[in-house]
Design a protein around this motif. Structure first.
Motif, PDB file in Angstrom:
ATOM      1  N   MET A 154     -47.596  39.532  38.155  1.00 29.17           N
ATOM      2  CA  MET A 154     -47.721  39.115  36.671  1.00 29.17           C
ATOM      3  C   MET A 154     -48.467  39.973  35.753  1.00 29.17           C
ATOM      4  O   MET A 154     -48.345  40.290  34.721  1.00 29.17           O
ATOM      5  N   THR A 214     -47.396  41.576  32.436  1.00 24.83           N
ATOM      6  CA  THR A 214     -47.777  41.445  31.232  1.00 24.83           C
ATOM      7  C   THR A 214     -48.625  42.592  30.810  1.00 24.83           C
ATOM      8  O   THR A 214     -49.500  42.518  29.951  1.00 24.83           O
ATOM      9  N   ASN A 238     -42.617  40.705  27.408  1.00 26.75           N
ATOM     10  CA  ASN A 238     -44.073  40.227  28.130  1.00 26.75           C
ATOM     11  C   ASN A 238     -44.191  38.687  27.742  1.00 26.75           C
ATOM     12  O   ASN A 238     -44.490  38.345  26.710  1.00 26.75           O
ATOM     13  N   PRO A 239     -44.178  37.853  28.936  1.00 23.26           N
ATOM     14  CA  PRO A 239     -44.388  36.449  28.800  1.00 23.26           C
ATOM     15  C   PRO A 239     -45.695  36.020  28.118  1.00 23.26           C
ATOM     16  O   PRO A 239     -45.756  34.870  27.264  1.00 23.26           O
ATOM     17  N   ALA A 240     -46.643  36.851  28.355  1.00 27.48           N
ATOM     18  CA  ALA A 240     -48.080  36.608  28.005  1.00 27.48           C
ATOM     19  C   ALA A 240     -48.065  36.879  26.416  1.00 27.48           C
ATOM     20  O   ALA A 240     -48.701  35.979  25.782  1.00 27.48           O
ATOM     21  N   TYR A 252     -45.958  33.749  24.696  1.00 23.79           N
ATOM     22  CA  TYR A 252     -46.619  32.494  24.583  1.00 23.79           C
ATOM     23  C   TYR A 252     -47.702  32.602  23.820  1.00 23.79           C
ATOM     24  O   TYR A 252     -47.930  31.470  22.869  1.00 23.79           O
ATOM     25  N   ALA A 278     -49.162  33.870  40.076  1.00 16.93           N
ATOM     26  CA  ALA A 278     -48.557  34.172  38.886  1.00 16.93           C
ATOM     27  C   ALA A 278     -48.777  33.528  37.598  1.00 16.93           C
ATOM     28  O   ALA A 278     -48.992  33.942  36.591  1.00 16.93           O
ATOM     29  N   TYR A 322     -52.423  33.913  36.346  1.00 19.05           N
ATOM     30  CA  TYR A 322     -52.865  35.093  35.793  1.00 19.05           C
ATOM     31  C   TYR A 322     -52.074  34.997  34.258  1.00 19.05           C
ATOM     32  O   TYR A 322     -52.766  35.584  33.448  1.00 19.05           O
ATOM     33  N   PHE A 323     -50.945  34.583  34.362  1.00 17.80           N
ATOM     34  CA  PHE A 323     -50.154  34.568  33.100  1.00 17.80           C
ATOM     35  C   PHE A 323     -50.904  33.814  31.969  1.00 17.80           C
ATOM     36  O   PHE A 323     -51.297  34.124  30.817  1.00 17.80           O
ATOM     37  N   LYS A 338     -53.945  36.127  30.747  1.00  8.44           N
ATOM     38  CA  LYS A 338     -53.713  36.948  30.088  1.00  8.44           C
ATOM     39  C   LYS A 338     -53.175  36.646  28.618  1.00  8.44           C
ATOM     40  O   LYS A 338     -53.869  36.930  27.596  1.00  8.44           O
TER      41      LYS A 338
END
Ligand code: PA5
Length: 447
Positions: free
Chosen positions: A234, A238, A247-249, A252, A394, A397-398, A401
């Motif tokens: 992750m 990110t 980039n999922p972070a 979100y 994961a 950490y997601f 971040k």
């Protein structure tokens, strides 16, 4: 990165997609600030590269200490508060069997927590519960001066010393604290405890991938390498070089800030697997303490569904429209239970016969999602394939971040917590701690 997906399609009825897309530059800039160290609180960025920088030597030291505790204790008492306990509690609860506490013969020691409250009954009942059990303790405090864990440790330390003698007791206690400062460091040196260091540049709520989280987890028998593998993937997913759309972070952080700017001041984290309950608690601390300052910040709340659909569900559906919901959705359960056909069908449930419980849970989740959207509650979905060390690493950490990026987008320092001092000052004054005499008198007049 193994399956992990963030889905924000269901906020587009509330925030146009174009508006989210236009936040690309802003979110990428905030992510850059996290990596360049040019933002606020830049002396607390040590967590960013933790997963990719942990060495085999560090793993071995943690595993060795954990082995020693495991061999000598049936119950390990982990003492800490806030970031010094919520991470390990969250991972442990997520990975444990829901009914572990009922198992009589356990291959792993039981982990219990103390020092996260000042309840006399709690500490009494804990000592009573472990009266005939071999115990050990991991005491965790970055500052080494926090009252709640220090108080619990004083009592538990005495208990261990009474039982095993001072010399043997020292082998049953491991401390995780600052490298040099604080009462716990002084005490550990004097008593000869093995100690692990919380790096200076890692704040409590971002410390789950340091010995703060890893030592209790290793002592419980969790595969910490796999947890870190998930976090490390992750970290990469990110990274500063990963564009906004992948980039999922960033996604979100953009979604929640866009909703906040539209007046949605409360984010409800929702789970459909009860073992994620302490992930919610950890998340609330992470976001609440990081963002709630300078009169700003999304209020982090949580629900466990479907249970809370029968309590908070009414408010979510029809209460004040200042909410959005983030669901942690799990694709595959670990076990299979199928609803059986009943010849009398008195409960009228034969329409579910042959279905897995998870299929029913999924329909509850999807039905709720649509109902809440229809009721004016935007919905973000975080999809994990299953619950295991890798995915939980994961996920944590997601969230870390995204929290940092989100905090920078809000314009605050996500890494301090000045507001936490107010209650401490008053408590010390009311308890007549030397140096607080005048404040104590003033406060007593106001009681
Ligand atoms: O995130 C934080 O820094 C806090 O929540 C701390 O973890 C919490 O206050 C406990 O502090 P300490 O580890 O110094 O005892």
């Amino acid at each position: 990165m193994e399956k992990f997906k963030i889905n924000i399609d269901k906020i587009y009825g509330f925030v146009p997609k174009g508006e989210i897309d236009s936040m690309k530059q802003e979110m990428e800039a905030c992510n850059s600030l996290v990596h360049s160290g040019q933002g606020k609180g830049n002396d607390f960025l040590g967590w960013v590269n933790l997963p990719s920088s942990i060495t085999d030597k560090q793993f071995s030291a943690i595993k060795k200490a954990a082995k020693n505790l495991r061999e000598n204790a049936e119950v390990i008492i982990v003492i800490g508060i806030g970031g010094s306990y919520l991470g390990s509690k969250a991972v442990l609860t997520a990975l444990a069997d829901n009914f572990d506490f009922l198992k009589h013969k356990k291959k792993d020691p039981v982990i219990v927590f103390a020092g996260q409250n000042i309840s006399e009954d709690y500490i009494h009942e804990l000592l009573k519960a472990v009266k005939k059990t071999d115990i050990a303790a991991i005491v965790i405090s970055k500052s080494g001066t926090t009252t709640e864990p220090a108080l619990a440790f004083r009592i538990i330390k005495n208990e261990i010393e009474k039982r095993y003698g001072k010399k043997q007791a020292a082998k049953r206690i491991v401390a995780v604290t600052d490298a040099e400062r604080g009462a716990l460091k002084t005490l550990s040196t004097q008593e000869g405890y093995e100690t692990f260091v919380i790096p200076d540049n890692v704040g409590g709520r971002f410390s789950v991938f340091t010995p703060v989280g890893l030592l209790p987890l290793a002592a419980a028998g969790i595969d910490i390498k796999e947890l870190i593998r998930g976090a490390k993937d992750m970290e990469k997913a990110t990274g500063v070089d990963v564009p906004f759309e992948n980039n999922p972070a960033c996604i979100y952080a953009a979604a929640r800030n866009a909703l906040y700017r539209k007046g949605m001041k409360i984010e409800i984290l929702a789970i459909y697997e009860p073992k994620l309950l302490y992930i919610e608690e950890w998340w609330k601390q992470l976001y609440g303490e990081s963002e709630g300052k300078e009169g700003k910040g999304i209020f982090p709340a949580s629900v466990t569904l479907t249970a809370d659909l029968h309590s908070m569900g009414q408010y979510i559906q029809e209460g004040e429209r200042t909410l959005f919901e983030t669901v942690i959705s799990i694709d595959q359960p670990q076990h299979e239970v199928i609803v059986e056909e009943d010849k009398d069908n008195l409960d009228g449930l034969n329409f579910l016969a042959g279905k897995r419980i998870s299929e029913i849970n999924r329909m509850a989740e999807l039905g709720t999602q649509i109902a809440h959207i229809d009721g004016g509650v935007p919905n973000i979905r975080i999809e994990l394939e299953k619950i295991n060390e890798y995915t939980i690493g994961a996920l944590l950490y997601f969230f870390e971040k995204a929290c940092a990026i989100s905090g920078y987008a809000l314009g605050i320092n996500p890494f301090d917590q000045p507001g936490v001092e107010a209650y401490k000052k008053n408590m010390f004054a009311l308890l007549d701690k030397p140096g607080y005499e005048n404040e104590g008198e003033e406060l007593r007049k106001r009681l």
